[in-house]
Design a protein around this motif. Structure first.
Motif, PDB file in Angstrom:
ATOM      1  N   SER A   1      22.542 -82.776 -46.405  1.00  0.00           N
ATOM      2  CA  SER A   1      23.664 -83.715 -46.290  1.00  0.00           C
ATOM      3  C   SER A   1      23.772 -84.301 -44.891  1.00  0.00           C
ATOM      4  O   SER A   1      24.243 -85.427 -44.714  1.00  0.00           O
ATOM      5  CB  SER A   1      24.973 -83.026 -46.671  1.00  0.00           C
ATOM      6  N   GLU A   2      23.349 -83.566 -43.891  1.00  0.00           N
ATOM      7  CA  GLU A   2      23.413 -84.078 -42.521  1.00  0.00           C
ATOM      8  C   GLU A   2      22.435 -85.224 -42.314  1.00  0.00           C
ATOM      9  O   GLU A   2      22.720 -86.173 -41.568  1.00  0.00           O
ATOM     10  CB  GLU A   2      23.151 -82.949 -41.537  1.00  0.00           C
TER      11      GLU A   2
ATOM     12  N   ASP B   1      22.406 -79.357 -50.662  1.00  0.00           N
ATOM     13  CA  ASP B   1      22.826 -78.310 -49.724  1.00  0.00           C
ATOM     14  C   ASP B   1      22.818 -76.938 -50.385  1.00  0.00           C
ATOM     15  O   ASP B   1      22.461 -75.928 -49.753  1.00  0.00           O
ATOM     16  CB  ASP B   1      24.222 -78.620 -49.179  1.00  0.00           C
TER      17      ASP B   1
ATOM     18  N   TRP C   1      25.960 -82.235 -52.385  1.00  0.00           N
ATOM     19  CA  TRP C   1      26.367 -80.867 -52.721  1.00  0.00           C
ATOM     20  C   TRP C   1      25.188 -80.068 -53.277  1.00  0.00           C
ATOM     21  O   TRP C   1      24.949 -78.931 -52.883  1.00  0.00           O
ATOM     22  CB  TRP C   1      27.486 -80.900 -53.763  1.00  0.00           C
TER      23      TRP C   1
ATOM     24  N   LYS D   1      20.763 -79.240 -42.676  1.00  0.00           N
ATOM     25  CA  LYS D   1      21.165 -79.347 -44.072  1.00  0.00           C
ATOM     26  C   LYS D   1      20.861 -80.756 -44.575  1.00  0.00           C
ATOM     27  O   LYS D   1      21.010 -81.735 -43.829  1.00  0.00           O
ATOM     28  CB  LYS D   1      22.662 -79.057 -44.229  1.00  0.00           C
TER      29      LYS D   1
ATOM     30  N   TYR E   1      19.246 -75.806 -50.630  1.00  0.00           N
ATOM     31  CA  TYR E   1      18.781 -75.485 -49.270  1.00  0.00           C
ATOM     32  C   TYR E   1      19.318 -74.131 -48.832  1.00  0.00           C
ATOM     33  O   TYR E   1      18.596 -73.314 -48.245  1.00  0.00           O
ATOM     34  CB  TYR E   1      19.247 -76.583 -48.315  1.00  0.00           C
TER      35      TYR E   1
END
Length: 382
Positions: free
Chosen positions: A292-293, A275, A272, A290, A278
């Motif tokens: 998290s990806e 991201d 969280w 991102k 970012y």
């Protein structure tokens, strides 16, 4: 514990489906067993260090002076250390607990220089091949090994990967997280390059480090084992951020990282936060996606230690939010006192994700067989 193995060394004619892959099992050499694989110089140095007064283990577990943080029943009757007997491990982990495949993660220690760390890593690879993965001790075909690579010396570590990657029972590369600088530094690229070229995951187990690499919180050294056990995940969190923000996954788009025994529930708020930063700052460091990806495509975590809240719904919600069905691999941490029985873990995983966490994610990640020769009398945890 004395075991009669005469009735064990046979497998059934049929194949059975793999239902449990244990991604964190610690074999230990018998006393003197590693000596045949190291130089006379290092053998002498290790003997001298073992004779010195003092305990090299920092932040001892509560039972350390009693059983060295091991299961008391995992010490063989011959006086060797816990996890040193392949037959006893087979009985307790495979037959009695019901793990179908055990990924061995030895923890070489004792080296005080980068060169010693590399020599020990190479020695442990030869030791696994000779003493655990050979036809005498792996007759049941349930053990898989780890290619130990000294991340401190990336070129030499890469050569170890190249040497062992074709071994039929080597399933991952095993490195340390403590050496400086962090993993995003280009100096480590030879290890990432070798691993991705051969499509083999790179794993890292929790470690205490040595000397200048002892674990330290942002406000200094910890005081108790309790502090260490709660805060050691910060090291893994920083390595995750380094891998992402320093562009390692963009340089090596197929790199796969496994964080063993670093806990996992912290990854949700970290994703969280990464991201959010970012989104606010934009891709100023050249990221293509991102943060998290990158986590969901490149990083896996083991289940032990499983932080279990009083309200099971809270655990289920957290697992769902972090998409744990994609990220988690079952682990027991055998033979440590923190051992998690696969039957207990399976019971606490959401039913719709149970198979993926207990075996399927590991089969896919480590390129393991989906069936193994049957073992008469083996427990099936679920």
């Amino acid at each position: 514990m004395t075991i009669d193995t005469t009735h064990e060394r046979k497998v059934g004619s049929e194949q059975v489906q793999v239902r449990v892959v244990d991604s964190d099992v610690h074999p230990t050499p018998r006393y003197g067993e590693i000596d045949q694989f190291i130089s006379d110089r290092l053998r002498t140095l290790l003997a001298q260090r073992s004779a010195m007064a003092g305990n090299p283990v920092y932040y001892d577990a509560p039972d350390y002076n009693h059983a060295f943080a091991m299961r008391t029943d995992s010490f063989p009757d011959d006086g060797n250390f816990a996890g040193s007997d392949p037959d006893l491990t087979f009985r307790q982990l495979i037959m009695d607990a019901g793990s179908d495949i055990a990924i061995l993660g030895p923890l070489p220690n004792g080296g005080q220089t980068d060169e010693e760390a590399h020599e020990l890593a190479a020695a442990y690879n030869k030791w696994q091949d000779t003493c655990w993965l050979d036809s005498e001790n792996n007759w049941h075909q349930r053990y898989r090994g780890s290619i130990c690579a000294a991340i401190e010396m990336p070129e030499e570590g890469a050569r170890e990967i190249e040497h062992w990657v074709g071994h039929p029972y080597m399933s991952q590369v095993l490195i340390n997280a403590e050496p400086r600088p962090s993993w995003g530094h280009p100096k480590y690229d030879p290890v990432w390059e070798a691993a991705t070229r051969h499509d083999i995951p790179v794993a890292c187990h929790l470690g205490r480090g040595q000397h200048n690499e002892l674990p330290m919180s942002p406000v200094g050294f910890m005081t108790y084992n309790h502090d260490l056990m709660v805060s050691y995940s910060m090291l893994a969190a920083n390595q995750v951020m380094s891998l992402i923000f320093d562009g390692v996954f963009d340089r090596f788009p197929t790199l796969k990282i496994v964080l063993i025994e670093h806990a996992f529930n912290w990854i949700l708020p970290l994703m969280w936060r990464m991201d959010a930063i970012y989104a606010a700052r934009g891709p100023e460091n050249g990221l293509k996606r991102k943060p998290s990806e990158y986590v969901k495509d490149h990083i896996w975590f083991t289940t032990q230690p499983l932080d279990y809240p009083e309200d099971k719904l809270e655990l289920t919600n957290a697992l769902e939010w972090m998409e744990a069905d994609k990220l988690l691999l079952f682990s027991s941490d055998y033979p440590h006192w923190t051992f998690d029985d696969p039957q207990w873990v399976a019971k606490h995983m959401p039913e719709q994700w149970r198979d993926k966490i207990m075996f399927q994610n590991s089969i896919d990640l480590f390129h393991l067989p989906s069936t193994v020769p049957a073992l008469p009398g083996q427990k099936r945890p679920y």
